[in-house]
Design an enzyme around this catalytic site. Sequence first.
Site, PDB file in Angstrom:
ATOM      1  N   LYS A  13      29.779  26.246  31.883  1.00  0.00           N
ATOM      2  CA  LYS A  13      29.386  25.433  33.045  1.00  0.00           C
ATOM      3  C   LYS A  13      28.533  26.224  34.028  1.00  0.00           C
ATOM      4  O   LYS A  13      27.500  25.757  34.483  1.00  0.00           O
ATOM      5  CB  LYS A  13      30.621  24.916  33.804  1.00  0.00           C
ATOM      6  CG  LYS A  13      31.561  24.050  32.997  1.00  0.00           C
ATOM      7  CD  LYS A  13      32.676  23.490  33.858  1.00  0.00           C
ATOM      8  CE  LYS A  13      33.569  24.537  34.511  1.00  0.00           C
ATOM      9  NZ  LYS A  13      34.391  25.335  33.576  1.00  0.00           N
ATOM     10  N   ARG A  88      39.110  19.732  39.702  1.00  0.00           N
ATOM     11  CA  ARG A  88      39.928  20.256  38.603  1.00  0.00           C
ATOM     12  C   ARG A  88      41.251  19.526  38.490  1.00  0.00           C
ATOM     13  O   ARG A  88      42.030  19.813  37.581  1.00  0.00           O
ATOM     14  CB  ARG A  88      40.215  21.732  38.881  1.00  0.00           C
ATOM     15  CG  ARG A  88      39.408  22.700  38.004  1.00  0.00           C
ATOM     16  CD  ARG A  88      39.792  24.077  38.452  1.00  0.00           C
ATOM     17  NE  ARG A  88      39.571  25.136  37.541  1.00  0.00           N
ATOM     18  CZ  ARG A  88      38.526  25.962  37.578  1.00  0.00           C
ATOM     19  NH1 ARG A  88      37.538  25.750  38.412  1.00  0.00           N
ATOM     20  NH2 ARG A  88      38.480  26.984  36.758  1.00  0.00           N
ATOM     21  N   ARG A 127      33.277  38.134  28.404  1.00  0.00           N
ATOM     22  CA  ARG A 127      32.392  37.854  29.539  1.00  0.00           C
ATOM     23  C   ARG A 127      32.332  39.029  30.523  1.00  0.00           C
ATOM     24  O   ARG A 127      33.340  39.595  30.901  1.00  0.00           O
ATOM     25  CB  ARG A 127      32.911  36.602  30.260  1.00  0.00           C
ATOM     26  CG  ARG A 127      32.076  36.203  31.431  1.00  0.00           C
ATOM     27  CD  ARG A 127      32.319  34.775  31.812  1.00  0.00           C
ATOM     28  NE  ARG A 127      33.634  34.539  32.388  1.00  0.00           N
ATOM     29  CZ  ARG A 127      34.027  33.348  32.826  1.00  0.00           C
ATOM     30  NH1 ARG A 127      33.243  32.300  32.730  1.00  0.00           N
ATOM     31  NH2 ARG A 127      35.221  33.196  33.356  1.00  0.00           N
ATOM     32  N   ARG A 162      35.726  40.105  35.054  1.00  0.00           N
ATOM     33  CA  ARG A 162      36.492  39.400  36.096  1.00  0.00           C
ATOM     34  C   ARG A 162      37.978  39.669  35.917  1.00  0.00           C
ATOM     35  O   ARG A 162      38.471  39.716  34.794  1.00  0.00           O
ATOM     36  CB  ARG A 162      36.239  37.895  35.987  1.00  0.00           C
ATOM     37  CG  ARG A 162      35.054  37.434  36.795  1.00  0.00           C
ATOM     38  CD  ARG A 162      34.715  36.006  36.559  1.00  0.00           C
ATOM     39  NE  ARG A 162      35.850  35.084  36.599  1.00  0.00           N
ATOM     40  CZ  ARG A 162      35.731  33.763  36.550  1.00  0.00           C
ATOM     41  NH1 ARG A 162      34.541  33.207  36.479  1.00  0.00           N
ATOM     42  NH2 ARG A 162      36.786  32.986  36.590  1.00  0.00           N
ATOM     43  N   ARG A 173      44.993  29.885  31.937  1.00  0.00           N
ATOM     44  CA  ARG A 173      43.923  29.026  32.486  1.00  0.00           C
ATOM     45  C   ARG A 173      43.598  27.894  31.522  1.00  0.00           C
ATOM     46  O   ARG A 173      43.330  26.770  31.941  1.00  0.00           O
ATOM     47  CB  ARG A 173      42.675  29.868  32.788  1.00  0.00           C
ATOM     48  CG  ARG A 173      42.862  30.724  34.037  1.00  0.00           C
ATOM     49  CD  ARG A 173      41.918  31.891  34.073  1.00  0.00           C
ATOM     50  NE  ARG A 173      40.542  31.499  34.177  1.00  0.00           N
ATOM     51  CZ  ARG A 173      39.521  32.247  33.718  1.00  0.00           C
ATOM     52  NH1 ARG A 173      39.748  33.396  33.123  1.00  0.00           N
ATOM     53  NH2 ARG A 173      38.291  31.828  33.876  1.00  0.00           N
TER      54      ARG A 173
HETATM   55  P1  AMP Z   1      36.304  29.555  37.832  1.00  0.00           P
HETATM   56  O1  AMP Z   1      35.318  30.574  38.265  1.00  0.00           O
HETATM   57  O2  AMP Z   1      35.801  28.152  38.000  1.00  0.00           O
HETATM   58  O3  AMP Z   1      36.837  29.815  36.446  1.00  0.00           O
HETATM   59  O4  AMP Z   1      37.560  29.673  38.824  1.00  0.00           O
HETATM   60  C1  AMP Z   1      38.310  30.870  38.936  1.00  0.00           C
HETATM   61  C2  AMP Z   1      39.644  30.577  39.576  1.00  0.00           C
HETATM   62  O5  AMP Z   1      39.436  30.066  40.910  1.00  0.00           O
HETATM   63  C3  AMP Z   1      40.497  29.521  38.888  1.00  0.00           C
HETATM   64  O6  AMP Z   1      41.267  30.042  37.800  1.00  0.00           O
HETATM   65  C4  AMP Z   1      41.381  29.049  40.047  1.00  0.00           C
HETATM   66  O7  AMP Z   1      42.390  29.989  40.348  1.00  0.00           O
HETATM   67  C5  AMP Z   1      40.398  29.052  41.212  1.00  0.00           C
HETATM   68  N1  AMP Z   1      39.671  27.755  41.322  1.00  0.00           N
HETATM   69  C6  AMP Z   1      38.346  27.528  41.117  1.00  0.00           C
HETATM   70  N2  AMP Z   1      38.033  26.244  41.312  1.00  0.00           N
HETATM   71  C7  AMP Z   1      39.186  25.623  41.627  1.00  0.00           C
HETATM   72  C8  AMP Z   1      39.534  24.275  41.915  1.00  0.00           C
HETATM   73  N3  AMP Z   1      38.604  23.289  41.912  1.00  0.00           N
HETATM   74  N4  AMP Z   1      40.829  23.996  42.213  1.00  0.00           N
HETATM   75  C9  AMP Z   1      41.770  24.955  42.240  1.00  0.00           C
HETATM   76  N5  AMP Z   1      41.530  26.245  41.950  1.00  0.00           N
HETATM   77  C10 AMP Z   1      40.248  26.595  41.653  1.00  0.00           C
END
Ligand code: AMP
Length: 236
Positions: A13, A88, A127, A162, A173
Site C-alpha cells: 500500500k 483499519r 523490508r 522497522r 499484525r
Molecule cells: P503501518 O505502517 O500502516 O503498518 O502501521 C504501523 C502500526 O501503526 C500498526 O501496526 C498500528 O500499531 C499503528 N496503526 C497504523 N494505522 C493505524 C490505524 N488506522 N488504526 C490503529 N492503529 C494504526
Amino acid sequence: MRIVLLGAPGSGKGTQAQRLMSDYGIPQISTGDLLRQAVAEGSDLGMRAKRFMDKGELVADEVVIGMIRERIARPDAEPGFIFDGFPRTLVQAEALDELLQELDKPLQLAVLMDLDSSILLKRLSGRRTCRNCDKVANVHHPAFDATEHCPETGAAHDYFQRSDDNEDTIAKRLDIYAAQTEPLVACYRGQGKLVSVDAQGSIEEVYDRLVSALETLEREGVGDAVQVEVEEPDKA
Ligand code: AMP
C-alpha cells in the site's frame, strides 16, 4: 480523487500510494507514518502509541480518527487524498464516512491490494527503510542493491528495519488484519466502492493495474459501476 488503499501489512500500500501521490498530485495519508512521526518527535501521543505499535496492536480508534480529522483539514488535501493504513476497523470506517459527509466529499473508491499471506511474510521480514530518504526496499528482492546511493546524502542508503517488522509482531499484525480490517472489504463492497487489485508482481505491474482501476473510476464515477476485478489474465 478520494480513495482508500486497503490490504494486509506488506501488500504494498505504502509503495503504491507514494507513486500515486507523485503522479496524481494528491497526498498519501498514512496513519502508520503519522504515528511513527509522533513517536520520533517524542510527543505524549507518540509515546502512548508506541506501546501498541511495538506489540503489533492497533492504536485506539479515537486517537487515529483525531489525527485524520486534523490531517484532511490541511490545504494539500483539498483536491483529494489516498488513505494508506486507514481505516483499519469498522469504527474508523464509520467515522471516516461521517467526516467526509460533513465535508461533502464522500469516499470514491476502496482499492483492495490482494496478496497471498506467504508472500506477505517474506515482504515484511525483508523490508528495510532508508533513514535519510525514506526509500523502502526488500533484501529478499533480486534487484536489492545495498550499495545504491541515497539521493539525500550521496552515500549508500542507511537502511534500518522497522521495530514492528520482526517475526512475532508480523504474525500478530496479520492476525489483527484478518480479524479487524478484513471485514471492511465486505463493507465497501456493500457500498459499491470496492475494487480488488492483484498485488503480486513487480511494483510497476501492480501500479499499472492500480491505475487501470482508477481510470475506471474516472470514467464511470462512484457507484456499482466501479465494482470491477482488475487482474492480469496470466499472473506469474
Ligand atoms: P503501518 O505502517 O500502516 O503498518 O502501521 C504501523 C502500526 O501503526 C500498526 O501496526 C498500528 O500499531 C499503528 N496503526 C497504523 N494505522 C493505524 C490505524 N488506522 N488504526 C490503529 N492503529 C494504526
